[in-house]
Design a protein around this motif. Structure first.
Motif, PDB file in Angstrom:
ATOM      1  N   ARG A  92       0.822  -1.216   0.000  1.00  0.00           N
ATOM      2  CA  ARG A  92       0.000   0.000   0.000  1.00  0.00           C
ATOM      3  C   ARG A  92       0.858   1.269   0.000  1.00  0.00           C
ATOM      4  NH1 ARG A  92      -5.341   0.970   1.129  1.00  0.00           N
ATOM      5  NH2 ARG A  92      -5.687  -1.196   1.635  1.00  0.00           N
ATOM      6  N   ALA A  93       2.032   1.212   0.608  1.00  0.00           N
ATOM      7  CA  ALA A  93       2.909   2.388   0.678  1.00  0.00           C
ATOM      8  C   ALA A  93       3.462   2.769  -0.695  1.00  0.00           C
ATOM      9  CB  ALA A  93       4.063   2.146   1.652  1.00  0.00           C
ATOM     10  N   ASP A  94       3.523   1.812  -1.611  1.00  0.00           N
ATOM     11  CA  ASP A  94       3.951   2.096  -2.982  1.00  0.00           C
ATOM     12  C   ASP A  94       2.684   2.432  -3.758  1.00  0.00           C
ATOM     13  OD1 ASP A  94       4.696   1.987  -5.681  1.00  0.00           O
ATOM     14  OD2 ASP A  94       6.275   0.526  -5.267  1.00  0.00           O
ATOM     15  N   HIS A  95       2.345   3.715  -3.781  1.00  0.00           N
ATOM     16  CA  HIS A  95       1.038   4.148  -4.288  1.00  0.00           C
ATOM     17  C   HIS A  95       0.803   3.761  -5.741  1.00  0.00           C
ATOM     18  CE1 HIS A  95       0.220   6.139  -0.552  1.00  0.00           C
ATOM     19  NE2 HIS A  95       1.376   6.779  -0.630  1.00  0.00           N
ATOM     20  N   GLU A  96       1.810   3.900  -6.585  1.00  0.00           N
ATOM     21  CA  GLU A  96       1.626   3.553  -7.992  1.00  0.00           C
ATOM     22  C   GLU A  96       1.291   2.069  -8.142  1.00  0.00           C
ATOM     23  OE1 GLU A  96       4.007   3.305 -12.229  1.00  0.00           O
ATOM     24  OE2 GLU A  96       4.957   4.338 -10.547  1.00  0.00           O
ATOM     25  N   PHE A  97       2.090   1.213  -7.510  1.00  0.00           N
ATOM     26  CA  PHE A  97       1.827  -0.220  -7.585  1.00  0.00           C
ATOM     27  C   PHE A  97       0.446  -0.540  -7.028  1.00  0.00           C
ATOM     28  CE2 PHE A  97       1.508  -4.369  -5.670  1.00  0.00           C
ATOM     29  CZ  PHE A  97       1.860  -5.186  -6.727  1.00  0.00           C
ATOM     30  N   HIS A  98       0.160   0.018  -5.865  1.00  0.00           N
ATOM     31  CA  HIS A  98      -1.104  -0.258  -5.176  1.00  0.00           C
ATOM     32  C   HIS A  98      -2.301   0.028  -6.090  1.00  0.00           C
ATOM     33  CE1 HIS A  98      -4.080  -0.363  -1.947  1.00  0.00           C
ATOM     34  NE2 HIS A  98      -4.504   0.814  -2.389  1.00  0.00           N
ATOM     35  N   HIS A  99      -2.330   1.206  -6.685  1.00  0.00           N
ATOM     36  CA  HIS A  99      -3.491   1.598  -7.485  1.00  0.00           C
ATOM     37  C   HIS A  99      -3.583   0.825  -8.800  1.00  0.00           C
ATOM     38  CE1 HIS A  99      -4.911   4.582  -4.745  1.00  0.00           C
ATOM     39  NE2 HIS A  99      -3.697   5.102  -4.652  1.00  0.00           N
ATOM     40  N   VAL A 100      -2.466   0.584  -9.445  1.00  0.00           N
ATOM     41  CA  VAL A 100      -2.503  -0.187 -10.693  1.00  0.00           C
ATOM     42  C   VAL A 100      -2.918  -1.628 -10.390  1.00  0.00           C
ATOM     43  CG1 VAL A 100      -1.169  -1.041 -12.667  1.00  0.00           C
ATOM     44  CG2 VAL A 100      -0.845   1.303 -11.869  1.00  0.00           C
TER      45      VAL A 100
END
Length: 165
Positions: free
Chosen positions: A32-40
């Motif tokens: 979750r802390a890696d926002h780009e990864f999380h959202h994709v």
């Protein structure tokens, strides 16, 4: 009703899409802390959910009773704990290796689904099943995009983590 082989591939693909959705949702929560990864990851998980629902619908035409999409787990104490852990870890090297490992597993799962989509396409062409071919034509490109996304993420992360670049 069609041949047993088509039913087997429909079931394998349905299960694979359901599993991939859950794996993507789990990885999204874990990172979750890696926002780009999380959202994709959340976005591409939605594709697998839609694929599983469409496969369940199509399965009925082929004499299969495939379950619909899994319910989204309710956010509880475990989800809150995961989020706190994710925030605490942030972008440390250990989390990077964990993300790289998750990406590898997601890539392999998407590749397996892609092979099943290809098998289904070939069977649809051989049996002249336009509905099945339409399903493959709609869904398989998204699976290929899942593969390209995981591959790109691996290409970006691997040099940083493995070679210290």
């Amino acid at each position: 009703m069609t041949g047993v082989g088509i039913g087997i591939v429909l079931r394998l693909l349905h299960d694979g899409e359901r599993d991939l959705e859950q794996d993507l949702l789990t990885a999204a929560a874990r990172h979750r802390a890696d926002h780009e990864f999380h959202h994709v990851a959340l976005d591409v998980a939605r594709w697998s959910r839609e694929h599983a629902a469409r496969l369940a619908d199509t399965g009925r035409d082929h004499g299969l009773d495939l379950p619909g999409p899994r319910g989204n787990p309710s956010p509880g104490a475990l989800a809150a704990l995961r989020e706190k852990a994710s925030q605490a870890l942030g972008r440390r090297e250990e989390t990077g290796f964990l993300l790289l490992n998750d990406l590898r597993d997601l890539h392999l799962a998407a590749a397996r689904n892609s092979l099943h989509w290809e098998m289904l396409a070939q069977a649809a062409q051989a049996t002249r099943d336009e509905r099945l071919l339409s399903l493959v034509t709609d869904c398989h490109p998204q699976t290929l995009r899942q593969i390209r996304w995981t591959n790109t993420m691996i290409k970006v992360l691997a040099p940083q983590l493995l070679a210290g670049v």
